[in-house]
Every structure is written in C-alpha cells, then in structure tokens.
Design an enzyme around this catalytic site. Sequence first.
Site, PDB file in Angstrom:
ATOM      1  N   HIS A   1      10.618  11.694 -61.174  1.00  0.00           N
ATOM      2  CA  HIS A   1      10.423  12.342 -60.097  1.00  0.00           C
ATOM      3  C   HIS A   1      11.741  13.427 -59.684  1.00  0.00           C
ATOM      4  CE1 HIS A   1       9.817  13.388 -55.615  1.00  0.00           C
ATOM      5  NE2 HIS A   1       8.567  12.965 -55.852  1.00  0.00           N
ATOM      6  N   ASP A  46      14.450   3.435 -59.683  1.00  0.00           N
ATOM      7  CA  ASP A  46      13.159   4.248 -58.475  1.00  0.00           C
ATOM      8  C   ASP A  46      11.855   3.339 -58.426  1.00  0.00           C
ATOM      9  OD1 ASP A  46      11.211   5.673 -57.249  1.00  0.00           O
ATOM     10  OD2 ASP A  46      11.845   7.537 -58.439  1.00  0.00           O
ATOM     11  N   GLN A 103       7.047   3.697 -56.601  1.00  0.00           N
ATOM     12  CA  GLN A 103       5.351   3.570 -56.863  1.00  0.00           C
ATOM     13  C   GLN A 103       5.118   2.118 -57.229  1.00  0.00           C
ATOM     14  OE1 GLN A 103       3.098   5.636 -56.692  1.00  0.00           O
ATOM     15  NE2 GLN A 103       4.319   7.646 -56.063  1.00  0.00           N
ATOM     16  N   LYS A 160       5.412   4.632 -48.714  1.00  0.00           N
ATOM     17  CA  LYS A 160       4.428   4.408 -49.870  1.00  0.00           C
ATOM     18  C   LYS A 160       4.109   2.774 -50.002  1.00  0.00           C
ATOM     19  CE  LYS A 160       6.518   7.976 -52.502  1.00  0.00           C
ATOM     20  NZ  LYS A 160       5.434   9.006 -52.677  1.00  0.00           N
ATOM     21  N   CYS A 176       6.173  16.879 -58.031  1.00  0.00           N
ATOM     22  CA  CYS A 176       7.682  17.062 -58.063  1.00  0.00           C
ATOM     23  C   CYS A 176       8.163  16.381 -59.438  1.00  0.00           C
ATOM     24  CB  CYS A 176       7.970  16.226 -57.012  1.00  0.00           C
ATOM     25  SG  CYS A 176       7.688  16.652 -55.298  1.00  0.00           S
TER      26      CYS A 176
HETATM   27  N1  PLP Z   1      10.090   8.752 -57.048  1.00  0.00           N
HETATM   28  C1  PLP Z   1       9.091   8.623 -57.133  1.00  0.00           C
HETATM   29  C2  PLP Z   1       8.341   7.939 -58.319  1.00  0.00           C
HETATM   30  C3  PLP Z   1       7.935   9.024 -56.141  1.00  0.00           C
HETATM   31  O1  PLP Z   1       6.593   9.042 -56.371  1.00  0.00           O
HETATM   32  C4  PLP Z   1       8.299   9.640 -55.062  1.00  0.00           C
HETATM   33  C5  PLP Z   1       7.534  10.215 -53.870  1.00  0.00           C
HETATM   34  O2  PLP Z   1       6.555  10.774 -54.201  1.00  0.00           O
HETATM   35  C6  PLP Z   1       9.690   9.847 -54.946  1.00  0.00           C
HETATM   36  C7  PLP Z   1      10.551   9.479 -55.918  1.00  0.00           C
HETATM   37  C8  PLP Z   1      10.593  10.424 -53.504  1.00  0.00           C
HETATM   38  O3  PLP Z   1       9.836   9.675 -52.571  1.00  0.00           O
HETATM   39  P1  PLP Z   1      10.338  10.109 -51.119  1.00  0.00           P
HETATM   40  O4  PLP Z   1       9.839  11.493 -50.770  1.00  0.00           O
HETATM   41  O5  PLP Z   1       9.666   9.393 -50.283  1.00  0.00           O
HETATM   42  O6  PLP Z   1      11.829  10.043 -50.923  1.00  0.00           O
END
Ligand code: PLP
Length: 409
Positions: free
Chosen positions: A126, A203, A206, A229, A367
């Site tokens: 992401h 990260d 998910q 999430k 993203c």
């Molecule tokens: N990393 C992953 C795998 C994600 O799915 C997301 C959000 O869609 C993020 C990072 C970023 O999360 P946040 O927007 O809650 O900071």
Amino acid sequence: MSNLNELFAEIRNEFPALTQTVHGKRLSYLDSAATTLKPKVVIDRITKFYTNEVSNVHRGAHYLADIATQAFEGARHKIANFIGAEQFEEIIFVRGTTEGVNFVANTWGLTNLKAGDEILITEMEHHGNIVPWQMIAEKVGAKVVAAGILDNGEIDMDDFKNKLSSKTKMVAFTACSNVLGTNTDVAGMTKLAHAVGAKVLVDGAQIVSQFKVDVKALDVDFFVFSSHKLFGPFGFGVVYGKRAILDSMPPYQGGGSMISKVTIEKTTYNDVPTRFEAGTPHVEGAIGTAAAIEFLENIGFDKIHAYEMDLLKYATEKLLEIPDLKIYGMANDKGPTISFNLKGAHHSDVGQILDQEGVAVRAGHHCTQPLMARLGIPGTVRASFSVYNNRQDVDALVKAVVKARELLL
Ligand code: PLP
C-alpha cells in the site's frame, strides 16, 4: 457449517449500518478491506465515554479523569495482549497504519539509516508502506528496493532473497495484500531479514481482523495497524515496537505528555510509550478499540477464519463462472478479498453499476499504483468480506456483476 451460519447471522444483527437500504436495495457491504462496519458494542462504548466518562487523560486530579485514564491505559494493556506483545510499553498510539509507518520511518529510520543503505519492500505494498520510506530514503541518501510478485499474487521469494543483502537495513512488508488478498509468510520473511541484520516492519492493516497475531512469536521488530479496519473507530492506530528498539529511538513529535522536564533551555523526555505520544491523545479511539477487540475475541478467530474462508471460496467459484471475468490474486493463503475486472469494462463503471444494485465495493487502484503497474492495469473492482457478510451478499454481488457485463460489454 450450519452452526457457524447461525452464529454469524446473529453477529450480522449487531451492525446497525446493515439495517438500511441503499438506492432502494438491500445493502451488501463488501468493502471491509477499506473499513469495517462498527458493531453496536463499539458504538455504545464510545457513546458511554462521551456521555459519562468524558475527560482528558493522565493530567486530571478528579474522578472522571481517573476513570478516563484507567479506560485509556486499560486499552493499551488489552491491545498488547491482543497482539502478543510482552510489555504494554511496547504499544504506541498513533492515528493509523499510515502514521505508524511514518512514525517508524521518522524516528528509527532517521536515526539509523544512512547513505547507501537499502529499505526492502514488496511490489504489492500500500502507498502507506512505500511513500514514507521513499521520503526518508531521499533525506538520508538510502534506496527503496522492491521484491517482485509471482503471477498468482504471492511474493517471489527468490527475488526477495536476492534483494536482501548487507545493505538492507529495513524490510517493510504487508502481512496481507489489500488488493490481492495474499497473506505473506511473516515469520519466514522476518527470519531471512534478520539473517542479514535488517529490522522488520510489518503492515498489519489487513491481517488483524483475520488472525490472532503474535508479534513475539513472529519476532517482528515493528507491527502497525489501524483500528477502523478492526471494527473500531477511525483516526486511531497502533505501533508495536520491541522495547529495546523503542528505548533507543528519539521522540516523534514534541509537546505535552511526552516530556519529563521542560525548561526554556532544554527538555528531557518521558519514557516509552508516552515519549512518542505528544498532546491530548485519541482517548475514545483507544477505548473503542478495546471494545472492538473484545467483540472479536468473544466470537473467536478460529470461527471467523472458517466462516470467512467459506465465503471466499464460494464467492471465488461463483465469480469465476462469469465469462470475461478475471480475478487478480490466487495465492494459496488468502484473506477474504477478491479483486477482479471484466475484460473490456472499466473498473469504475462496474463499481457504479454494483452500487446501484446495493453492492458496496471499491473500484480503483486501492493506493497500490506500483502493483497496478506490475499487473498492467489501471485498477480493479474489489470485493472484501467480513463477519457480517453471508452468501446472500455474494449472490447479490454475482447478480450485479452479471448485470454490469450485460450493460457494459
Ligand atoms: N496498508 C494496507 C495493507 C491497507 O489496506 C491500508 C488501508 O487501506 C493501509 C496500509 C493504510 O491504512 P490507514 O489509511 O488506516 O492508515
């Protein structure tokens, strides 16, 4: 399975958002990878805080401040326990996954990375786990390198191993792709990274709603996730860091709470975790997250996993019956997320038609522009499943995609 179906039918009733219709249709909410809906227990817990307990934390010498502080710090203990941290001090509160990565990049990264060093990520990260590293790399003269992925959406482990070297100082990767659904081998990749002396950031955005994470067993150095999430509130997230590493890191932002003593000439800083938490924190964020964790733990991850995998299998089979439909990401170990396109149709057009049918999905690059470049497409339609979904939602999705195909191709 019928017992599980009954249990999850009851769980579905705990989500007030699902009682509404959208465009006159029953709502099939299939966008949980973007954010999960909130169960009543979480909404009620936040309301209770704002109704009865509302107060700032750590600083008040009165009853309500004590109650709020206990609930706030109690949440830190609950979160530590939830992800298997050894000490509650290893839990830092931030705004979400994105701020978590930025925090590590700007504290650990800025102190430990230097010209010539490499930060190894993967092609399916992401933007939240790419851009902060690029920004720090640019500042210190380091380089961001990405391991490729295989056509089935798994990480190309040969490429990952080839790109690990004595230059690698940080390996930052997702535990589960928000597009392909791929679950990665966190323990295995961490071991390989540690073998070359690199630190590891995972990260967890998910993964936390899917599995019981055990940061200690996985041996990761940093683990970040967002509460929204995980059935919790927006604007709140967590960084786990190994205590010894956190102790060695400089402050992130300056202000109240993070100090030990301030004079006009000089400030000395507090111990972890408060050293990293300047200013009034997101109190209801922490408290709501604790309620969300309790909600999940009351269901049990074994049941959640079995139920979601059944939905994923059913949805995958049904979608693959639709001519001209291509699924991106068929990894062996997958989360409950399916990205697809109808050949010849734009993902946004498909998404719009689905919306008109009451089926909420996400359509776009999610993203993950480098991943889209790797796949050679501008975007996908993504359906993601959670504890409140059922086969009726999948059937609504399939019916709407069939309609989109009729209208668009
Ligand atoms: N990393 C992953 C795998 C994600 O799915 C997301 C959000 O869609 C993020 C990072 C970023 O999360 P946040 O927007 O809650 O900071």
